[in-house]
Design an enzyme around this catalytic site. Structure first.
Site, short mmCIF file in Angstrom:
data_model
loop_
_atom_site.label_atom_id
_atom_site.label_comp_id
_atom_site.label_asym_id
_atom_site.label_seq_id
_atom_site.Cartn_x
_atom_site.Cartn_y
_atom_site.Cartn_z
N GLU A 71 0.93 -1.39 -0.11
CA GLU A 71 0.08 0.00 -0.12
C GLU A 71 0.93 1.29 -0.11
O GLU A 71 0.42 2.44 0.21
CB GLU A 71 -0.97 0.14 1.30
CG GLU A 71 -2.15 -0.79 1.15
CD GLU A 71 -2.10 -2.26 0.88
OE1 GLU A 71 -2.08 -3.00 0.15
OE2 GLU A 71 -1.06 -2.96 1.93
N ASN A 111 0.60 -6.84 -3.12
CA ASN A 111 -0.14 -6.59 -4.03
C ASN A 111 0.76 -5.37 -4.76
O ASN A 111 1.46 -4.67 -4.01
CB ASN A 111 -1.49 -6.18 -3.63
CG ASN A 111 -1.41 -5.01 -2.42
OD1 ASN A 111 -1.51 -5.54 -1.45
ND2 ASN A 111 -1.48 -3.82 -2.80
N ASP A 127 -6.47 -5.81 -5.20
CA ASP A 127 -5.79 -5.99 -3.87
C ASP A 127 -5.92 -7.40 -3.45
O ASP A 127 -6.18 -7.77 -2.13
CB ASP A 127 -6.16 -5.05 -2.64
CG ASP A 127 -5.21 -5.25 -1.37
OD1 ASP A 127 -4.27 -6.09 -1.56
OD2 ASP A 127 -5.52 -4.51 -0.41
#
Length: 562
Positions: free
Chosen positions: A200, A262, A306
């Site tokens: 993230e 991710n 994600d």
């Protein structure tokens, strides 16, 4: 003058004494690579217990006939209840080692719970500003030390007997990258391997190996491939990735298998990161000695949801003469790969509720009928939710029953994509590219389940439903038992063959960590971390407001027979 007989007698005594001394030395030797490859049923020496990641205990003293007689043997409180207790303990030669929030490490007598030593890590104040904190999911052990990655980007080795620092190595500039270590390392031969958080964040996430003897960095693997076809424009500079959970190892092939995080931003509004975005949302096979990539398989090419691959276990198993690797993607689909080359053997869904694709080809792994949330500012209904078909908690495979006991979540979400500029100065900021809120599936209520399945075919033998999707790991044992703790704070023992509930105990707070089994002085124990927490828990109140008021905690409950 001594006779020949007396000389032989003396020599025999000397040899016997020497043999005894060698035996004592061998017994006292610290845990090294050989200890990790030999399966002592009494121990739980690594995060998944064994390199194959089965999370299975070969102990059978506690079984289906007497599990009803389990009672509390002892309880240990970590002293910090923020974000609960997410770790899986280790037990080696009767000593339990575990890590709690804020990187507090404990060594306890496995039979009594009496503290042998503790180590409270002095963390940089920057930790309180980070997204991924204050939890840690586990330790590694070997070569006389216990090892862990810290919330401020270091790797620390502690002497197993004393708890004193053996060495400290800084691998990450946490003040700059806003990244850290939250997963358990893996000791492979003379290396300690671990991956960082990054998915993230607008950074390039890596997997590292340091030398177990002194902490010197041995190699690093960048999960962002340096390839303009894979990362269009400058998107690779901010690609995320990383490898935040614990991998597996095949000693025969000398390959380490690691799931990657991710890409960043999590959601692509169109053109944010052109290409397939290797090596994010992939399973990679690395040479543990050099860090060289041997093969990769990208489960989610250009991940739009994600649904990363950095989840719990990668099962190393053989079936019908084939060397397989079974890995669950966050999407809820299970990928069965040939672990020698990464080719697809089978793909099957663990969840019933999904619409991010119409299907995944079980022979090729191709995503068929992709449904990416791309329209800026407009909510898109997506299943499963961002917490996944399963979170990072692990299932358990029993080589005795040939069943994989695993949890799943039937929950959806509304995703609203938002264009976002990556922030890297003075420190990396979150780079999501959108927001989401939990939703019930079409035509029904969200729920969770614990299943017993064939890990290769996906065939299901039994299932247990839960109102609140469970997020704790699973343990199976040679006593034909399955242990699992739910969100409401109840740990249960199930019949591994039928799923019938045989025993339960309320620990007072929900379960996020990993139960284990071990033996001390011939007595088997079941240890269960209790303490509700994790970022995922923040998603629940949108559907179940009462969850917000579920009690916190952070304690190890240990059970034995009366």
């Amino acid at each position: 003058m001594r006779t020949r007989t007396s000389r032989y007698t003396t020599l025999t005594v000397v040899l016997l004494v020497a043999s005894a001394l060698l035996a004592c030395v061998a017994h006292a030797q610290p845990t090294g690579a050989s200890r990790l490859t030999s399966d002592d049923p009494n121990n739980w020496p690594m995060y998944h217990r064994t390199y194959d990641a089965f999370r299975y205990s070969p102990l059978a003293q506690i079984n289906k006939t007497n599990v009803k007689d389990l009672q509390v043997a002892w309880v240990h409180q970590s002293g910090v209840v923020i974000q609960g207790l997410e770790s899986t303990p280790l037990v080696i030669d009767g000593v339990m080692y575990y890590i709690a929030s804020n990187n507090r490490v404990f060594a306890l007598d496995g039979a009594t719970g009496k503290e042998i030593w503790h180590y409270y890590t002095k963390l940089d104040p920057v930790v309180t500003t980070l997204f991924f904190q204050p939890y840690n999911r586990g330790l590694a052990a070997g070569h006389g030390n216990v090892y862990f990655g810290t919330l401020d980007g270091r790797v620390i080795a502690l002497n197993m007997k004393t708890g004193k620092e053996a060495w400290v190595t800084t691998l990450l500039d946490t003040k700059k990258c806003s990244c850290n270590f939250t997963g358990a390392p893996l000791v492979v031969k003379d290396k300690v391997i671990l991956g960082q958080t990054a998915g993230e964040l607008p950074i390039q996430g890596k997997i590292f190996a340091v030398k177990a003897a002194n902490g010197e960095k041995a190699w690093e693997f960048n999960t962002i491939k340096n390839d303009p076809k894979s990362w269009g424009g400058e998107s690779g500079k901010f690609g995320g990735g990383g490898g935040w959970m614990t991998g597996s190892y095949d000693p025969a092939l000398n390959l380490v298998y690691w799931g990657t995080g991710n890409p960043a931003p999590d959601y692509d509004w169109g053109g944010a990161r052109p290409g397939d975005n290797l090596y994010t949302s992939s399973v990679i096979a690395l040479d543990p000695d050099t860090g060289q990539l041997k093969w990769h398989y990208q489960e989610m090419p250009h991940d739009d949801w994600d649904y990363d691959s950095g989840l719990g276990e990668s099962l190393v198993m053989d079936r019908d003469g084939k060397k397989l690797l079974v890995h669950q993607n966050k999407s809820g689909f299970v990928f069965v790969l040939d672990r020698t080359n990464g080719k697809v053997h089978n793909v099957w869904p663990m969840t019933h509720t999904y619409n991010f694709v119409k299907s995944i080809d079980p022979k090729t792994g191709e995503l068929i009928g992709r449904n990416p949330p791309r329209e800026v500012g407009k909510p898109t209904f997506i299943c499963p939710w961002i917490a996944g078909g399963r979170s990072w908690n692990s299932g358990s495979y029993s080589p005795k029953s040939k069943l994989w006991y695993n949890t799943a979540m039937e929950v959806c979400e509304e995703v609203t994509v938002e264009k976002q500029t990556p922030v890297t100065e003075p420190a990396a900021g979150l780079f999501f590219g959108g927001d989401q809120v939990a939703k019930h599936p079409p035509g029904g209520e969200a729920y969770g389940h614990l299943d017993a399945r064939d890990p290769v075919t996906g065939e299901r033998k039994w299932t247990i439903h839960f109102k609140y999707p469970p997020i704790g790991s699973v343990l199976s044992t040679a006593g034909d038992l399955v242990f699992h703790g739910d969100l409401e704070g109840v740990v249960r023992a199930y019949d591994g063959d039928s799923g019938a509930e045989l025993w339960h105990f309320r620990t007072g707070s929900g379960h996020r960590g990993g139960p284990i089994s071990y033996s001390v002085n011939g007595k088997q124990y079941i240890a269960v971390p209790s303490g509700l927490g994790s970022l995922v828990l923040g998603l629940y109140p949108a559907l179940w407001p009462e969850v917000e008021h579920f009690p916190a905690g952070s304690a190890i409950f240990v059970f034995s027979l009366k």
